[in-house]
Design a protein around this motif. Structure first.
Motif, short mmCIF file in Angstrom:
data_model
loop_
_atom_site.label_atom_id
_atom_site.label_comp_id
_atom_site.label_asym_id
_atom_site.label_seq_id
_atom_site.Cartn_x
_atom_site.Cartn_y
_atom_site.Cartn_z
N THR A 272 49.47 36.64 46.80
CA THR A 272 48.30 36.19 47.56
C THR A 272 47.80 34.87 46.96
N ASP A 273 46.59 34.50 47.32
CA ASP A 273 45.99 33.29 46.74
C ASP A 273 45.58 33.52 45.28
N LYS A 274 45.58 34.77 44.83
CA LYS A 274 45.20 35.09 43.46
C LYS A 274 46.33 35.71 42.65
N ILE A 275 47.36 36.19 43.32
CA ILE A 275 48.48 36.85 42.65
C ILE A 275 49.75 36.07 42.95
N GLY A 276 50.49 35.73 41.89
CA GLY A 276 51.74 35.01 42.07
C GLY A 276 51.61 33.51 41.90
N THR A 277 50.46 33.05 41.43
CA THR A 277 50.24 31.61 41.30
C THR A 277 49.48 31.28 40.02
N THR A 278 49.77 30.12 39.46
CA THR A 278 49.02 29.65 38.29
C THR A 278 47.84 28.77 38.70
#
Length: 508
Positions: free
Chosen positions: A85-91
């Motif tokens: 999501t916009d919070k999971i899977g991204t730095t």
């Protein structure tokens, strides 16, 4: 005979014991149905036997809903739903969002040049492809690979999976009962804030999946051609995996557009089964799933397949085991005769006492296996009742076809026996109870029947419908359906390697 009688008695006693705990009245006391304000339907079944729960998210969108020129899109989005999501899977999502937008701009420019029928500039095309790939590399630096599934697995998730078919898409796994709120957050978040990250990388995975399951698989190739021959108008002719040209063309922007149209609350049913209390679970589910934005329902009208008035045939020559397949058009699952088709499938195919197994495998010894079934390629819309057989070495497709037709003619001309009708009904009850035995199985059945019929209780009525099927019904439906003009035939003819290579254009 004595052994069979004892075996039948054992089955009946087992069913009776299970039925006492698994009848409709029992389930009604444990099931809570709730429709959220945004239109999403939730089913909770309290089953505290073990401190775990399973869920099943049913999305009423499958390959039938793939847009024209974008076959495989429903399946492609299933892959995207695990990317976070916009919070999971991204730095750094704000920066990643900008980078992903640049990927789409570059891809659109590349595709526009690539697909020109006149005046394509090959040098410019190479430059545009490089720019697209460079932007993919730039966006990739923000990705935390597989973070979404890793969070679940580190919290005890089992059976983490999803599946897409022509009729629907589903997501499912199991968790410890004390992870209910974590599940509600994660499962809802991927439908509130999906991110099309690693889209083209994952698209390549799907392309390889197609090559493995269809292009390099004789049965896969036959089935694809068989279905497209049988369904010339209805979208059932679309392969779930997608046509290769479409897989090499559609974009992350297209996937987002598909999600926006079909992943809406009114198109979704979530079933939760296990050690949960509805009074505690419903507020949690409302808190998270209630955030999924509501949008207008899509237009899901489809083209009606015209009546078939001549036999159609597909013949594949390959260095493969021979196969004979034939299918007959039949109505969808809402047909008053749906239970009759179920009875025929059971009679012809259920186990070693089935008519096709006894005739082709045991008695004539011309086939390694033979069976018949409904639901090809799906069952939400009018579909096929199919029969198939794998001839043994030394025997031909024509032999097994003739033997199958002998058994079909028996259905048309002779009443089935009282014992056969009784065992069809007994096995239906046993199959129902076995399906309800696990949390996973029950969650999937509750969600499916609620989505299809608008009432999960219809799951239990299926057995009642089979109890009403008569011998005359079976003869009537067999005579209406299993006629040559309503038949599509698919054949794999086994040939030598050199001949197969010539037939397939030299492909190995």
């Amino acid at each position: 005979m004595k052994y069979r009688a004892l075996k039948s008695l054992a089955i009946i006693l087992t069913i009776s014991a299970l039925a006492a705990a698994q009848d409709l009245a029992s389930f009604e006391t444990r099931i809570t149905l709730k429709k959220l304000d945004n239109g999403l339907t939730v089913i909770i079944c309290e089953r505290p036997e073990a401190p775990v729960f399973s869920f099943y998210t049913h999305v009423d969108a499958g390959s039938v809903q793939d847009p024209m020129g974008q076959t495989g899109m429903a399946h492609m989005f299933e892959h995207m739903a695990f990317k976070g999501t916009d919070k999971i899977g991204t730095t750094d999502y704000p920066a990643e969002k900008v980078a992903l937008a640049k990927v789409e701009t570059a891809y659109a420019a590349y595709i526009e040049e690539r697909d020109k029928s006149v005046g394509r500039n090959e040098q410019k095309l190479k430059e545009l492809e490089k720019a697209w790939q460079d932007n993919i590399t730039a966006a990739q630096k923000y990705v935390i690979p597989n973070q979404f599934p890793q969070i679940l697995e580190s919290n005890g998730a089992e059976g983490l999976n999803a599946n897409t078919d022509l009729d629907e898409t589903a997501y499912h796994y199991s968790l410890p009962e004390n992870r209910l709120e974590l599940w509600a957050y994660l499962e809802s978040a991927r439908f509130i804030h999906p991110v099309m990250r690693e889209f083209y990388k994952e698209r390549n995975v799907v392309i390889e999946e197609r090559r493995m399951r269809t292009d390099s698989n004789p049965i896969g190739r036959l089935l694809e051609q068989f279905v497209t021959a049988a369904f010339q108008a209805h979208p059932y002719h679309r392969p779930t995996i997608g046509w290769m040209a479409d897989l090499n063309s559609f974009s992350a922007t297209d996937a987002q557009r598909f999600f926006d149209e079909y992943y809406i609350p009114s198109n979704m049913v979530v079933a939760v089964v296990g050690d949960v209390k509805a009074s505690e679970a419903i507020p949690i589910i409302e808190k998270y799933f209630g955030q999924i934005p509501s949008r207008a329902a899509p237009d899901e009208r489809t083209t009606t397949e015209p009546a078939q008035n001549a036999e159609r045939r597909v013949v594949l020559q390959d260095r493969s085991q021979p196969l004979y397949l034939e299918g007959y058009h039949r109505p969808d699952y809402r047909s008053p005769d749906d239970a009759v088709y179920d009875a025929i499938a059971d009679l012809m195919s259920n186990g070693r006492t089935s008519r096709l197994y006894r005739a082709l495998v045991r008695d004539k010894k011309i086939a390694a296996f033979s069976a018949g079934f409904s639901g090809l390629p799906g069952n939400k819309y009018p579909h096929l009742f199919a029969f198939y057989a794998f001839p043994l070495p030394g025997h031909k497709n024509e032999e097994v076809a003739e033997a199958i037709h002998v058994e079909i003619d028996r259905l048309k001309k002779e009443d089935i026996s009282d014992d056969e009708l009784k065992m069809i009904r007994t096995r239906a009850k046993a199959n129902l109870l076995r399906g309800l035995d696990s949390n996973e199985g029950l969650a999937s059945e509750l969600a499916l029947y609620q989505a299809r019929y608008g009432d999960w209780r219809e799951l239990f009525h299926q057995v009642d419908n089979l109890d009403k099927v008569s011998k005359a019904d079976i003869r009537r439906v067999a005579n209406q359906t299993f006629v040559p003009t309503n038949r599509t035939v698919g054949i794999i003819e086994s040939v030598a390697p050199a001949q197969a290579a010539a037939q397939n254009g030299g492909a190995q």
